[in-house]
Design an enzyme around this catalytic site. Sequence first.
Site, PDB file in Angstrom:
ATOM      1  N   MET A 192      -9.382   1.540  17.237  1.00 32.02           N
ATOM      2  CA  MET A 192     -10.687   2.318  17.214  1.00 32.02           C
ATOM      3  C   MET A 192     -11.254   2.258  18.838  1.00 32.02           C
ATOM      4  SD  MET A 192     -13.139  -0.670  15.530  1.00 32.02           S
ATOM      5  CE  MET A 192     -12.747  -2.493  15.978  1.00 32.02           C
ATOM      6  N   HIS A 210       4.535   4.151  13.224  1.00 36.69           N
ATOM      7  CA  HIS A 210       3.164   4.503  12.529  1.00 36.69           C
ATOM      8  C   HIS A 210       1.793   4.136  13.179  1.00 36.69           C
ATOM      9  CE1 HIS A 210       2.576   0.419  11.391  1.00 36.69           C
ATOM     10  NE2 HIS A 210       1.786   0.797  10.494  1.00 36.69           N
ATOM     11  N   PHE A 220      -9.326   3.328   8.008  1.00 35.28           N
ATOM     12  CA  PHE A 220     -10.574   4.004   8.608  1.00 35.28           C
ATOM     13  C   PHE A 220     -10.719   5.302   8.652  1.00 35.28           C
ATOM     14  CE2 PHE A 220      -6.878   4.143  11.483  1.00 35.28           C
ATOM     15  CZ  PHE A 220      -6.998   5.322  12.003  1.00 35.28           C
ATOM     16  N   LEU A 221     -11.975   5.892   9.061  1.00 34.82           N
ATOM     17  CA  LEU A 221     -12.221   7.248   9.154  1.00 34.82           C
ATOM     18  C   LEU A 221     -12.760   7.664  10.313  1.00 34.82           C
ATOM     19  CD1 LEU A 221     -13.835   9.580   6.506  1.00 34.82           C
ATOM     20  CD2 LEU A 221     -14.236   9.714   8.800  1.00 34.82           C
ATOM     21  N   ASP A 269       0.698  -0.999   0.123  1.00 36.69           N
ATOM     22  CA  ASP A 269       0.137   0.055   0.036  1.00 36.69           C
ATOM     23  C   ASP A 269       0.907   1.195  -0.041  1.00 36.69           C
ATOM     24  OD1 ASP A 269      -2.123   1.529  -0.038  1.00 36.69           O
ATOM     25  OD2 ASP A 269      -2.903   1.236   2.150  1.00 36.69           O
ATOM     26  N   HIS A 314       3.159   6.599   5.630  1.00 37.30           N
ATOM     27  CA  HIS A 314       4.092   5.697   6.583  1.00 37.30           C
ATOM     28  C   HIS A 314       4.700   4.561   5.802  1.00 37.30           C
ATOM     29  CE1 HIS A 314      -0.091   4.735   8.416  1.00 37.30           C
ATOM     30  NE2 HIS A 314       0.119   3.747   7.441  1.00 37.30           N
ATOM     31  N   ASN A 315       4.294   4.602   4.395  1.00 37.79           N
ATOM     32  CA  ASN A 315       4.946   3.574   3.414  1.00 37.79           C
ATOM     33  C   ASN A 315       5.690   4.008   2.294  1.00 37.79           C
ATOM     34  OD1 ASN A 315       3.623   1.546   5.292  1.00 37.79           O
ATOM     35  ND2 ASN A 315       2.209   0.723   3.573  1.00 37.79           N
ATOM     36  N   PRO A 338      -1.871   6.548  14.674  1.00 37.32           N
ATOM     37  CA  PRO A 338      -3.101   5.831  15.140  1.00 37.32           C
ATOM     38  C   PRO A 338      -2.976   4.678  16.111  1.00 37.32           C
ATOM     39  CG  PRO A 338      -2.679   5.245  12.812  1.00 37.32           C
ATOM     40  CD  PRO A 338      -1.661   6.335  13.151  1.00 37.32           C
ATOM     41  N   GLY A 339      -3.878   4.474  16.881  1.00 39.19           N
ATOM     42  CA  GLY A 339      -3.875   3.498  17.742  1.00 39.19           C
ATOM     43  C   GLY A 339      -4.664   2.396  17.578  1.00 39.19           C
TER      44      GLY A 339
HETATM   45  P1  5GP Z   1      -1.408  -0.208   9.270  1.00 39.26           P
HETATM   46  O1  5GP Z   1      -0.883   0.964   8.294  1.00 39.26           O
HETATM   47  O2  5GP Z   1       0.018  -0.967   9.562  1.00 39.26           O
HETATM   48  O3  5GP Z   1      -2.257  -1.208   8.664  1.00 39.26           O
HETATM   49  O4  5GP Z   1      -2.028   0.454  10.280  1.00 39.26           O
HETATM   50  C1  5GP Z   1      -1.701   1.427  11.156  1.00 39.26           C
HETATM   51  C2  5GP Z   1      -1.934   1.497  12.486  1.00 39.26           C
HETATM   52  O5  5GP Z   1      -3.044   1.891  12.646  1.00 39.26           O
HETATM   53  C3  5GP Z   1      -2.052   0.356  13.190  1.00 39.26           C
HETATM   54  O6  5GP Z   1      -0.782  -0.373  13.604  1.00 39.26           O
HETATM   55  C4  5GP Z   1      -3.066   0.402  14.054  1.00 39.26           C
HETATM   56  O7  5GP Z   1      -2.506   0.752  15.474  1.00 39.26           O
HETATM   57  C5  5GP Z   1      -3.736   1.526  13.776  1.00 39.26           C
HETATM   58  N1  5GP Z   1      -5.230   1.284  13.719  1.00 39.26           N
HETATM   59  C6  5GP Z   1      -5.739   0.319  12.992  1.00 39.26           C
HETATM   60  N2  5GP Z   1      -7.250   0.473  13.114  1.00 39.26           N
HETATM   61  C7  5GP Z   1      -7.426   1.389  13.584  1.00 39.26           C
HETATM   62  C8  5GP Z   1      -8.836   2.254  13.802  1.00 39.26           C
HETATM   63  O8  5GP Z   1      -9.838   1.873  13.752  1.00 39.26           O
HETATM   64  N3  5GP Z   1      -8.652   3.281  14.564  1.00 39.26           N
HETATM   65  C9  5GP Z   1      -7.548   3.757  14.960  1.00 39.26           C
HETATM   66  N4  5GP Z   1      -7.306   4.955  15.779  1.00 39.26           N
HETATM   67  N5  5GP Z   1      -6.194   3.322  14.839  1.00 39.26           N
HETATM   68  C10 5GP Z   1      -6.421   2.246  14.035  1.00 39.26           C
HETATM   69 MN    MN Z   2      -2.688   0.943   4.112  1.00 40.34          MN
HETATM   70 MN    MN Z   3      -1.381   2.239   6.794  1.00 44.45          MN
END
Ligand code: 5GP
Ligand code: MN
Ligand code: MN
Length: 474
Positions: A376, A397, A205-206, A93, A324-325, A373-374
């Site tokens: 949801m 990230h 997500f949003l 991605d 972050h990629n 992001p942490g």
């Molecule tokens: P990645 O880019 O690796 O898929 O995800 C980045 C980070 O987004 C994950 O490591 C996780 O901490 C965070 N994340 C995933 N889903 C949610 C979400 O629904 N809400 C929030 N605030 N953070 C999320």
């Molecule tokens: Mn992605």
């Molecule tokens: Mn991502």
Amino acid sequence: MDIVEERPYRFRVERHGDMRVPGVVFASRALIPDARADKSLEQVANVATLPGIVEASYAMPDIHWGYGFPIGGVAATDVTDGGVVSPGGVGFDISCGVRLLAADLTRDRMPPPVLNDLMDRLDEGTPRGLGKGAVWPARDSGRHLRGVLESGARYLVELGHGVRRDLDRCEDGGGVADAQPEHVSARAIERGRDQLGSLGSGNHFLEVQVVDEVHDERIAAAFGLRAGQVCVMIHCGSRGLGHQVCTDHVRTMERTMGRYGITVPDRQLACVPVDSSEGRAYMGAMAAAANYGRANRHLLGESVRRAFHAVAGTDVELVYDVSHNLAKLERHQIDGRERELCVHRKGATRALPPAHPELPGDLATVGQPVLIPGTMGTSSYVLAGVPGGGAFYSTCHGAGRVQSRNQAAKAVNGRTLRDQMEAGGVAVRGTSWKGLAEEAPTAYKDVSEVVTVSERAGLAALVARLVPIGVLKG
Ligand code: 5GP
Ligand code: MN
Ligand code: MN
């Protein structure tokens, strides 16, 4: 894998086998067992064998297993010394990242009926899931795709989407230079045509959030953030187009890397010199896909603005947009000499320090906003780049996974999770129960621990903590 604590929050994998540099893992003692649980430390060691790698193969505190490189991996290669670029060091991605918007509104003006109305509008206005559908119909995307690939959000602002100030608050001014759409395959274009302005699935997500805690008032104010403020965090990337670009170029490199005398311990680390025809083609295609990702977040940001205007009559300002990629050509001091490096950040966020020339004037005294992001159900964080920041100015990230999607889906019931979150005051709009379960907060590390390690390891500074009040999952 042997790993020694060099100093607090910094562990070291000594050189062994074909490693050209050591591995450096930023972690606390509490996080090390998670890093050991999958094969990600082996991946840190594998990355250290790449031709031209300098300093160390770095891992951020949210490290977990990924394709070739670990997610949470940072590696820089010296371009003038045969340094390679590896699509596995960017991820499928391309330019996946986070956009944070701040509304001119505090939480008390968002009681449940208003929040629900807002969530319904966002739900309607945000195409998501694996299927088709986007803010822009295929007809518009087709006509404008070339411009989007060439200059990302900059092109959209020229078309009248968003305002010029937005671009100051985007990494690279909203568009990566040197994009070469001619290296994006017809198949990739085909996949991208009807997905511009769409969230994607699962982890994307949003989220409507509230600033729950301000750690640094001065920096928060410069970012446009204050306690109690309503914000929106968007996490998405370059959809099928970016995925196809990665697939295409990995295949080419698997075939051609032998010609450059390169052997890798894992096929997924396929790479070629940055300064080669295949290397330049990938860099150009990756930049184009990154621009698609930036434009994607920009269009979704525009629908957020429309929703806030309709529901609350308020303005929404862009805090920052950062990926972050990505792999980037950057100049850094190595052994007292400035060198041109190809810095791979895969599941790692760039974190420029105060006074860095690439920052806009109003952020010069505070450093770059870093969006983490942490989950949801817990918290997300805003950090800032710090002077002398390590790992080529990079940090974590996210929280990082501890359970695979499958493990999480088995351990958690999506419907129960939704009910618990709603009872806790978070409005949930998911696409499927299974999808929701896969993203359960228990599938991730403790984000507070991860960002604390980032701060104590000297990678970034804490600015604010945000909590979710409405979640729209891809
Ligand atoms: P990645 O880019 O690796 O898929 O995800 C980045 C980070 O987004 C994950 O490591 C996780 O901490 C965070 N994340 C995933 N889903 C949610 C979400 O629904 N809400 C929030 N605030 N953070 C999320
Ligand atoms: Mn992605
Ligand atoms: Mn991502």
